[in-house]
Design a protein around this motif. Structure first.
Motif, PDB file in Angstrom:
ATOM      1  N   ILE A  68     -11.881  15.240  24.394  1.00  0.00           N
ATOM      2  CA  ILE A  68     -11.894  14.062  23.894  1.00  0.00           C
ATOM      3  C   ILE A  68     -12.653  13.908  22.771  1.00  0.00           C
ATOM      4  O   ILE A  68     -12.327  13.318  21.635  1.00  0.00           O
ATOM      5  CB  ILE A  68     -11.700  13.041  24.898  1.00  0.00           C
ATOM      6  N   VAL A  69     -13.934  14.065  22.756  1.00  0.00           N
ATOM      7  CA  VAL A  69     -15.019  14.058  21.900  1.00  0.00           C
ATOM      8  C   VAL A  69     -14.559  14.967  20.847  1.00  0.00           C
ATOM      9  O   VAL A  69     -14.496  14.241  19.532  1.00  0.00           O
ATOM     10  CB  VAL A  69     -16.190  14.449  22.401  1.00  0.00           C
ATOM     11  N   GLY A 125      -4.802  14.250  18.101  1.00  0.00           N
ATOM     12  CA  GLY A 125      -3.782  13.786  17.377  1.00  0.00           C
ATOM     13  C   GLY A 125      -2.395  14.121  18.209  1.00  0.00           C
ATOM     14  O   GLY A 125      -1.469  14.225  17.436  1.00  0.00           O
ATOM     15  N   THR A 126      -2.108  13.878  19.493  1.00  0.00           N
ATOM     16  CA  THR A 126      -0.848  13.721  19.964  1.00  0.00           C
ATOM     17  C   THR A 126      -0.893  12.433  20.971  1.00  0.00           C
ATOM     18  O   THR A 126      -1.758  12.290  21.621  1.00  0.00           O
ATOM     19  CB  THR A 126      -0.781  15.046  20.931  1.00  0.00           C
ATOM     20  N   VAL A 127       0.376  12.125  20.953  1.00  0.00           N
ATOM     21  CA  VAL A 127       0.543  11.019  22.018  1.00  0.00           C
ATOM     22  C   VAL A 127       2.178  11.188  22.804  1.00  0.00           C
ATOM     23  O   VAL A 127       3.018  11.472  21.921  1.00  0.00           O
ATOM     24  CB  VAL A 127       0.787   9.630  21.173  1.00  0.00           C
ATOM     25  N   SER A 128       2.001  11.274  24.051  1.00  0.00           N
ATOM     26  CA  SER A 128       3.192  11.463  24.631  1.00  0.00           C
ATOM     27  C   SER A 128       3.964  10.020  24.543  1.00  0.00           C
ATOM     28  O   SER A 128       3.600   9.232  24.874  1.00  0.00           O
ATOM     29  CB  SER A 128       3.062  11.951  26.081  1.00  0.00           C
ATOM     30  N   SER A 171      -2.044  12.192  25.700  1.00  0.00           N
ATOM     31  CA  SER A 171      -2.270  11.056  24.807  1.00  0.00           C
ATOM     32  C   SER A 171      -3.660  10.836  24.377  1.00  0.00           C
ATOM     33  O   SER A 171      -3.951  10.342  23.489  1.00  0.00           O
ATOM     34  CB  SER A 171      -2.023   9.718  25.632  1.00  0.00           C
ATOM     35  N   LEU A 172      -4.585  11.299  25.271  1.00  0.00           N
ATOM     36  CA  LEU A 172      -6.127  11.215  24.929  1.00  0.00           C
ATOM     37  C   LEU A 172      -6.694  12.132  24.258  1.00  0.00           C
ATOM     38  O   LEU A 172      -7.803  12.110  23.571  1.00  0.00           O
ATOM     39  CB  LEU A 172      -6.848  11.196  26.353  1.00  0.00           C
ATOM     40  N   THR A 173      -6.123  13.427  24.041  1.00  0.00           N
ATOM     41  CA  THR A 173      -6.586  14.420  23.193  1.00  0.00           C
ATOM     42  C   THR A 173      -5.725  14.524  21.662  1.00  0.00           C
ATOM     43  O   THR A 173      -5.048  14.146  21.537  1.00  0.00           O
ATOM     44  CB  THR A 173      -6.482  15.809  24.090  1.00  0.00           C
ATOM     45  N   ASN A 220     -11.435  13.407  18.990  1.00  0.00           N
ATOM     46  CA  ASN A 220     -11.952  12.239  18.025  1.00  0.00           C
ATOM     47  C   ASN A 220     -12.433  12.547  16.772  1.00  0.00           C
ATOM     48  O   ASN A 220     -12.060  11.974  15.874  1.00  0.00           O
ATOM     49  CB  ASN A 220     -12.736  11.382  19.007  1.00  0.00           C
TER      50      ASN A 220
END
Lengths: 168, 89, 112
Positions: free
Chosen positions: A74-75, A121-124, A117-119, A78
């Motif tokens: 995650i860090v 550049g991707t959103v499910s 979703s948290l990692t 970001n």
């Protein structure tokens, strides 16, 4: 065993509620422990109807490893997203990617979707009706196949080991 | 030293709030506005935490937690309303 | 340099990093061209920004009172649990509304 099962239908949920109550009180005392224990027994019992069948986590040590890896990711993710956002927007390559799932249990699928979703550049965005395909939106995707391979190797395999080891 | 840093951070957060507000007004569609509201409440939590640090008070924690809970519920409710036309099925 | 000032430097760094990430999330919200790309800014940058702020505040109150003050962790935990859910709901709503997409987006979303 069956009595324990009736009093505590979701032992992990009860444990996390007990810890959550101590955090909310910001101290560990006899009173808060008793109140937390009462709530941790009552709330899972009252909401039992709404809970889907919980999967059996058989490799809890792997789960901890997975959580640590996701936190680090995650860090790092970001920093990457920050670079993408601040960089020139003409160079971004957005894409919808179809991810064929090999996980079977609903709970592990939702954990995987949240992780995606948290990692980086991707959103499910959506899941197909037969629970076999996940629709992912990527902010900057160079190669769809590489992204699918990356998610499969880094997140799906560990989750499979944690939650679905009994099926293999 | 910490007081100066906190005031500086509050300044940064104000800029962030103004930017989200721009998106809230500009739209152009409803999901954009919901997303802006979502960001607005998360930034609001950050401002409240910073203000609590500035006043050296632990009392603001409950306010921040309540905003987090309420904001999540309202975001999901409005998104659901857009999708189905009703909230409670 | 005494020990407390060392902790203070760490807290200041965490607060600065946190608010900068929140700012970057908001910049992404304004700058990126279509809704699905805007979705990335708030769900990641802002969540981590508030997370860093909360850890800074946790350190501050722990150092002030001399005993660990962990309850701010609940906010971070809650945000990390709920950010993917709200992102998912918003993406579904946007696909339902058939929002305009950037023309160079590869792949197709599904009909809702």
């Amino acid at each position: 065993m069956s009595l324990l099962k009736r009093v505590l239908p979701h032992p992990w949920l009860s444990l996390s509620m007990l810890i959550g109550w101590q955090l909310l009180m910001n101290q560990v005392s006899a009173g808060s422990l008793i109140m937390g224990a009462i709530l941790a027994c009552l709330i899972p019992w009252m909401t039992n109807v709404f809970w889907p069948n919980p999967p059996r986590a058989c490799r809890v040590d792997r789960l901890f490893l997975f959580v640590c890896r996701v936190l680090i990711d995650i860090v790092v993710a970001n920093l990457q997203v920050a670079k993408l956002i601040l960089g020139p927007r003409r160079e971004l390559r957005p894409a919808f990617v179809l991810f064929p799932l090999t996980l079977e249990h609903e709970f592990s699928i939702s954990v995987l979707a949240s992780t995606i979703s948290l990692t980086p550049g991707t959103v499910s965005a959506d899941i197909s009706a037969d629970r076999k395909t996940l629709l992912i939106h990527g902010l900057d995707v160079g190669d769809e196949q590489a992204l699918i391979e990356h998610i499969r190797r880094r997140y799906e395999q560990p989750l499979k080991e944690v939650f679905e080891c009994s099926k293999r | 030293m910490l007081q100066t840093v906190i005031i500086f951070c509050l300044g940064i957060m104000s800029v962030a709030l103004i930017l989200t507000f721009v998106r809230l007004i500009k739209g152009p569609d409803l999901p954009d506005r919901i997303l802006a509201m979502d960001t607005l409440y998360i930034n609001g939590i950050a401002v409240i935490m910073l203000f609590g640090l500035y006043l050296d008070s632990n009392l603001f924690f409950e306010a921040a937690l309540l905003i987090a809970v309420m904001g999540f519920v309202s975001t999901v409710a409005i998104a659901k309303h857009l999708m189905r036309g009703n909230i409670i099925e | 340099m005494s020990e407390s000032s060392w902790v203070e430097w760490v807290i200041a760094a965490l607060l600065l990093i946190g608010s900068l990430f929140a700012l970057i999330g908001s910049i992404g919200l304004v700058k990126l061209p279509d809704f699905f790309m805007r979705l990335h800014g708030p769900t990641k940058a802002t969540t981590l920004g508030v997370g860093a702020l909360v850890v800074g505040s946790m350190l501050y109150f722990s150092q002030k009172s001399g005993e660990p003050s962990l309850h701010e962790l609940l906010i971070t935990l809650f945000l990390f649990l709920t950010a993917p859910v709200s992102a998912h709901m918003l993406a579904k709503a946007a696909m339902h509304e058939k929002l305009r997409r950037e023309p160079r987006t590869r792949g197709e979303p599904w009909d809702q």
